[in-house]
Design a protein around this motif. Structure first.
Motif, PDB file in Angstrom:
ATOM      1  N   GLY A   8      24.211  41.173  34.108  1.00  0.00           N
ATOM      2  CA  GLY A   8      23.844  39.809  34.516  1.00  0.00           C
ATOM      3  C   GLY A   8      25.061  38.906  34.541  1.00  0.00           C
ATOM      4  O   GLY A   8      25.028  37.781  34.040  1.00  0.00           O
ATOM      5  N   ARG A  11      25.858  35.050  37.351  1.00  0.00           N
ATOM      6  CA  ARG A  11      25.582  33.623  37.192  1.00  0.00           C
ATOM      7  C   ARG A  11      25.541  33.272  35.707  1.00  0.00           C
ATOM      8  O   ARG A  11      25.526  34.137  34.844  1.00  0.00           O
ATOM      9  CB  ARG A  11      24.237  33.254  37.847  1.00  0.00           C
ATOM     10  CG  ARG A  11      24.261  33.344  39.352  1.00  0.00           C
ATOM     11  CD  ARG A  11      22.958  32.911  39.996  1.00  0.00           C
ATOM     12  NE  ARG A  11      21.884  33.830  39.747  1.00  0.00           N
ATOM     13  CZ  ARG A  11      20.735  33.508  39.147  1.00  0.00           C
ATOM     14  NH1 ARG A  11      20.522  32.266  38.751  1.00  0.00           N
ATOM     15  NH2 ARG A  11      19.798  34.415  38.944  1.00  0.00           N
ATOM     16  N   ALA A  33      21.292  41.379  39.683  1.00  0.00           N
ATOM     17  CA  ALA A  33      20.004  41.860  40.202  1.00  0.00           C
ATOM     18  C   ALA A  33      19.954  41.802  41.720  1.00  0.00           C
ATOM     19  O   ALA A  33      19.594  42.781  42.376  1.00  0.00           O
ATOM     20  CB  ALA A  33      18.868  41.032  39.602  1.00  0.00           C
ATOM     21  N   ASP A  59      19.181  47.082  38.395  1.00  0.00           N
ATOM     22  CA  ASP A  59      18.198  46.510  37.477  1.00  0.00           C
ATOM     23  C   ASP A  59      18.370  47.169  36.111  1.00  0.00           C
ATOM     24  O   ASP A  59      18.219  48.396  35.997  1.00  0.00           O
ATOM     25  CB  ASP A  59      16.797  46.800  38.045  1.00  0.00           C
ATOM     26  CG  ASP A  59      15.688  46.173  37.227  1.00  0.00           C
ATOM     27  OD1 ASP A  59      15.936  45.759  36.067  1.00  0.00           O
ATOM     28  OD2 ASP A  59      14.558  46.107  37.744  1.00  0.00           O
ATOM     29  N   VAL A  60      18.678  46.384  35.102  1.00  0.00           N
ATOM     30  CA  VAL A  60      18.902  46.968  33.774  1.00  0.00           C
ATOM     31  C   VAL A  60      17.649  47.672  33.222  1.00  0.00           C
ATOM     32  O   VAL A  60      17.759  48.472  32.301  1.00  0.00           O
ATOM     33  CB  VAL A  60      19.371  45.932  32.721  1.00  0.00           C
ATOM     34  CG1 VAL A  60      20.789  45.487  32.971  1.00  0.00           C
ATOM     35  CG2 VAL A  60      18.413  44.769  32.602  1.00  0.00           C
ATOM     36  N   ASN A  86      23.775  41.025  28.441  1.00  0.00           N
ATOM     37  CA  ASN A  86      23.426  39.624  28.705  1.00  0.00           C
ATOM     38  C   ASN A  86      22.244  39.434  29.649  1.00  0.00           C
ATOM     39  O   ASN A  86      21.542  38.430  29.548  1.00  0.00           O
ATOM     40  CB  ASN A  86      24.675  38.932  29.289  1.00  0.00           C
ATOM     41  CG  ASN A  86      24.366  37.601  29.925  1.00  0.00           C
ATOM     42  OD1 ASN A  86      24.153  36.609  29.215  1.00  0.00           O
ATOM     43  ND2 ASN A  86      24.319  37.556  31.251  1.00  0.00           N
ATOM     44  N   PRO A 186      21.925  31.603  21.823  1.00  0.00           N
ATOM     45  CA  PRO A 186      22.141  30.294  22.437  1.00  0.00           C
ATOM     46  C   PRO A 186      20.883  29.437  22.334  1.00  0.00           C
ATOM     47  O   PRO A 186      19.762  29.947  22.331  1.00  0.00           O
ATOM     48  CB  PRO A 186      22.430  30.628  23.907  1.00  0.00           C
ATOM     49  CG  PRO A 186      22.733  32.099  23.942  1.00  0.00           C
ATOM     50  CD  PRO A 186      21.962  32.695  22.805  1.00  0.00           C
ATOM     51  N   GLY A 187      21.121  28.115  22.287  1.00  0.00           N
ATOM     52  CA  GLY A 187      20.007  27.169  22.369  1.00  0.00           C
ATOM     53  C   GLY A 187      19.782  26.802  23.825  1.00  0.00           C
ATOM     54  O   GLY A 187      19.710  27.681  24.685  1.00  0.00           O
ATOM     55  N   LEU A 188      19.686  25.511  24.107  1.00  0.00           N
ATOM     56  CA  LEU A 188      19.447  25.067  25.488  1.00  0.00           C
ATOM     57  C   LEU A 188      20.787  24.965  26.214  1.00  0.00           C
ATOM     58  O   LEU A 188      21.574  24.055  25.957  1.00  0.00           O
ATOM     59  CB  LEU A 188      18.748  23.713  25.476  1.00  0.00           C
ATOM     60  CG  LEU A 188      17.299  23.742  24.976  1.00  0.00           C
ATOM     61  CD1 LEU A 188      16.826  22.339  24.629  1.00  0.00           C
ATOM     62  CD2 LEU A 188      16.404  24.370  26.027  1.00  0.00           C
ATOM     63  N   ILE A 189      21.024  25.903  27.107  1.00  0.00           N
ATOM     64  CA  ILE A 189      22.306  25.983  27.809  1.00  0.00           C
ATOM     65  C   ILE A 189      22.068  25.711  29.291  1.00  0.00           C
ATOM     66  O   ILE A 189      21.090  26.200  29.882  1.00  0.00           O
ATOM     67  CB  ILE A 189      22.936  27.392  27.622  1.00  0.00           C
ATOM     68  CG1 ILE A 189      22.963  27.794  26.132  1.00  0.00           C
ATOM     69  CG2 ILE A 189      24.329  27.429  28.245  1.00  0.00           C
ATOM     70  CD1 ILE A 189      23.727  26.860  25.210  1.00  0.00           C
TER      71      ILE A 189
HETATM   72  P1  NAP Z   1      20.702  32.990  34.619  1.00  0.00           P
HETATM   73  O1  NAP Z   1      21.604  31.848  34.924  1.00  0.00           O
HETATM   74  O2  NAP Z   1      19.298  32.991  35.137  1.00  0.00           O
HETATM   75  O3  NAP Z   1      21.445  34.350  35.074  1.00  0.00           O
HETATM   76  C1  NAP Z   1      20.785  35.566  34.876  1.00  0.00           C
HETATM   77  C2  NAP Z   1      21.731  36.696  35.220  1.00  0.00           C
HETATM   78  O4  NAP Z   1      21.061  37.948  34.944  1.00  0.00           O
HETATM   79  C3  NAP Z   1      22.082  36.737  36.701  1.00  0.00           C
HETATM   80  O5  NAP Z   1      23.383  37.263  36.815  1.00  0.00           O
HETATM   81  C4  NAP Z   1      21.045  37.711  37.277  1.00  0.00           C
HETATM   82  O6  NAP Z   1      21.464  38.332  38.484  1.00  0.00           O
HETATM   83  C5  NAP Z   1      20.983  38.717  36.141  1.00  0.00           C
HETATM   84  N1  NAP Z   1      19.752  39.490  36.087  1.00  0.00           N
HETATM   85  C6  NAP Z   1      18.467  39.027  36.086  1.00  0.00           C
HETATM   86  N2  NAP Z   1      17.613  40.055  36.000  1.00  0.00           N
HETATM   87  C7  NAP Z   1      18.361  41.182  35.968  1.00  0.00           C
HETATM   88  C8  NAP Z   1      18.041  42.561  35.910  1.00  0.00           C
HETATM   89  N3  NAP Z   1      16.775  42.995  35.867  1.00  0.00           N
HETATM   90  N4  NAP Z   1      19.067  43.463  35.899  1.00  0.00           N
HETATM   91  C9  NAP Z   1      20.354  43.039  35.955  1.00  0.00           C
HETATM   92  N5  NAP Z   1      20.710  41.740  35.993  1.00  0.00           N
HETATM   93  C10 NAP Z   1      19.719  40.847  36.012  1.00  0.00           C
HETATM   94  O7  NAP Z   1      20.545  33.206  33.048  1.00  0.00           O
HETATM   95  P2  NAP Z   1      21.409  32.651  31.803  1.00  0.00           P
HETATM   96  O8  NAP Z   1      20.820  31.355  31.388  1.00  0.00           O
HETATM   97  O9  NAP Z   1      22.865  32.760  32.057  1.00  0.00           O
HETATM   98  O10 NAP Z   1      20.954  33.719  30.710  1.00  0.00           O
HETATM   99  C11 NAP Z   1      21.776  34.811  30.320  1.00  0.00           C
HETATM  100  C12 NAP Z   1      21.229  35.341  29.010  1.00  0.00           C
HETATM  101  O11 NAP Z   1      21.260  34.289  28.052  1.00  0.00           O
HETATM  102  C13 NAP Z   1      19.779  35.819  29.074  1.00  0.00           C
HETATM  103  O12 NAP Z   1      19.617  36.961  28.278  1.00  0.00           O
HETATM  104  C14 NAP Z   1      19.003  34.651  28.495  1.00  0.00           C
HETATM  105  O13 NAP Z   1      17.785  35.065  27.926  1.00  0.00           O
HETATM  106  C15 NAP Z   1      19.987  34.169  27.450  1.00  0.00           C
HETATM  107  N6  NAP Z   1      19.769  32.775  27.003  1.00  0.00           N
HETATM  108  C16 NAP Z   1      19.911  31.748  27.864  1.00  0.00           C
HETATM  109  C17 NAP Z   1      19.699  30.448  27.410  1.00  0.00           C
HETATM  110  C18 NAP Z   1      19.833  29.234  28.285  1.00  0.00           C
HETATM  111  O14 NAP Z   1      19.429  28.139  27.848  1.00  0.00           O
HETATM  112  N7  NAP Z   1      20.380  29.350  29.496  1.00  0.00           N
HETATM  113  C19 NAP Z   1      19.337  30.241  26.078  1.00  0.00           C
HETATM  114  C20 NAP Z   1      19.201  31.329  25.218  1.00  0.00           C
HETATM  115  C21 NAP Z   1      19.429  32.605  25.712  1.00  0.00           C
HETATM  116  P3  NAP Z   1      21.234  37.573  39.928  1.00  0.00           P
HETATM  117  O15 NAP Z   1      22.301  36.500  39.997  1.00  0.00           O
HETATM  118  O16 NAP Z   1      21.449  38.663  40.925  1.00  0.00           O
HETATM  119  O17 NAP Z   1      19.848  37.025  39.910  1.00  0.00           O
END
Ligand code: NAP
Length: 247
Positions: A8, A11, A33, A59-60, A86, A186-189
């Protein structure tokens, strides 16, 4: 310098980790993805920093895709010894009673099965007991594992609880095999993930509940992930570290 594999990485947090690891001198493979445009931008950013980069669509949740990601990275860049687990998804907000079985299955498949497949593949290739060179796995959990996300997405929160448990167990299992395993919560990112939950302005709405009074940036999370992945963290394993503004 090492080779890193970030699931992932096209983005959000994963893309920020890719840029930072490149800044630190590592070559980087990212998986994604479907968003090839975003993945290509990350590759360009890594290459601008003078490092090699590849992007692998997959897809992971699919074992064959995970194995292919490790194989392709090893062939094109070398064996990845930094693994950032991630990739993660959530779905629209609501109470558990409103969720379909398909939705719950998908969240578990990507967030739990996917993370375990990536971790398993890493151990198979890195464990000194199995002839590997050792390495480090950083899992991306969530503060949701502590709160449970009631009326938002308890399915997602529960998958992150599983990531915390995986981190502790696997760290203990591999501690004498040259592998460190830690997690960040992470919290709210500020990323696109909140729009996936149907609430792009979620941070703005909830920021007053955060002691520091603001959401976090992807770079603040990437800094912690990269420290845990670095030799500076050589005596840190099984750690689950919050990066959540005090919440
Ligand atoms: P994001 O901006 O939605 O990015 C998600 C990334 O994962 C993208 O690169 C996406 O690829 C990829 N992805 C989605 N489904 C996938 C799959 N089945 N196989 C492979 N890659 C996949 O998410 P993010 O906020 O950066 O989150 C990253 C991690 O941090 C996640 O585990 C999330 O749960 C965790 N997190 C985030 C927050 C927050 O507030 N943002 C808080 C706590 C934890 P595409 O670009 O091709 O769609």
């Amino acid at each position: 310098m090492a080779v890193a594999l970030i699931t992932g990485g096209s983005r959000g947090i994963g893309a920020a980790v890719a840029r930072r690891l490149a800044d630190e001198g590592h070559d980087v493979a990212i998986t994604y993805a479907s968003n090839a445009v975003a993945a290509t931008e990350v590759l360009a950013d890594v290459e601008l920093r003078g490092r090699n980069a590849i992007a692998i669509r997959g897809d992971v949740a699919h074992e064959a895709h995970v194995i292919e990601a490790f194989d392709q990275t090893t062939t094109e860049l070398g064996l990845p010894t930094i693994i950032v687990n991630n990739a993660g998804v959530l779905d629209t907000q609501g109470p558990l009673a409103s969720f379909t079985a398909e939705r719950i299955q998908r969240i578990c498949d990507v967030n739990v099965v996917g993370a375990m497949l990536v971790a398993r593949e890493a151990v198979r290739r890195l464990s000194t007991r199995l002839g590997g060179p050792g390495g480090v796995i950083v899992n991306v959990s969530s503060a949701a594992a502590r709160f449970g996300s009631p009326n938002e997405y308890v399915d997602y929160a529960a998958t992150k609880g599983a990531i915390d448990t995986l981190t502790v167990g696997l760290a203990t299992e591999t501690a004498r095999e040259g592998i460190r395993v830690s997690a960040v919560r992470p919290g709210l990112i500020d990323t696109d993930i909140h729009a996936s939950g149907g609430m792009p302005d979620r941070i703005e709405r909830l920021k007053d509940r955060i002691p520091q009074g603001r959401g976090g940036t992807v770079d603040e999370v990437a800094a912690l992930i990269c420290w845990l992945a670095s030799d500076d963290a050589s005596y840190t394993t099984g750690a689950i570290v919050d990066v959540a503004g005090g919440r």
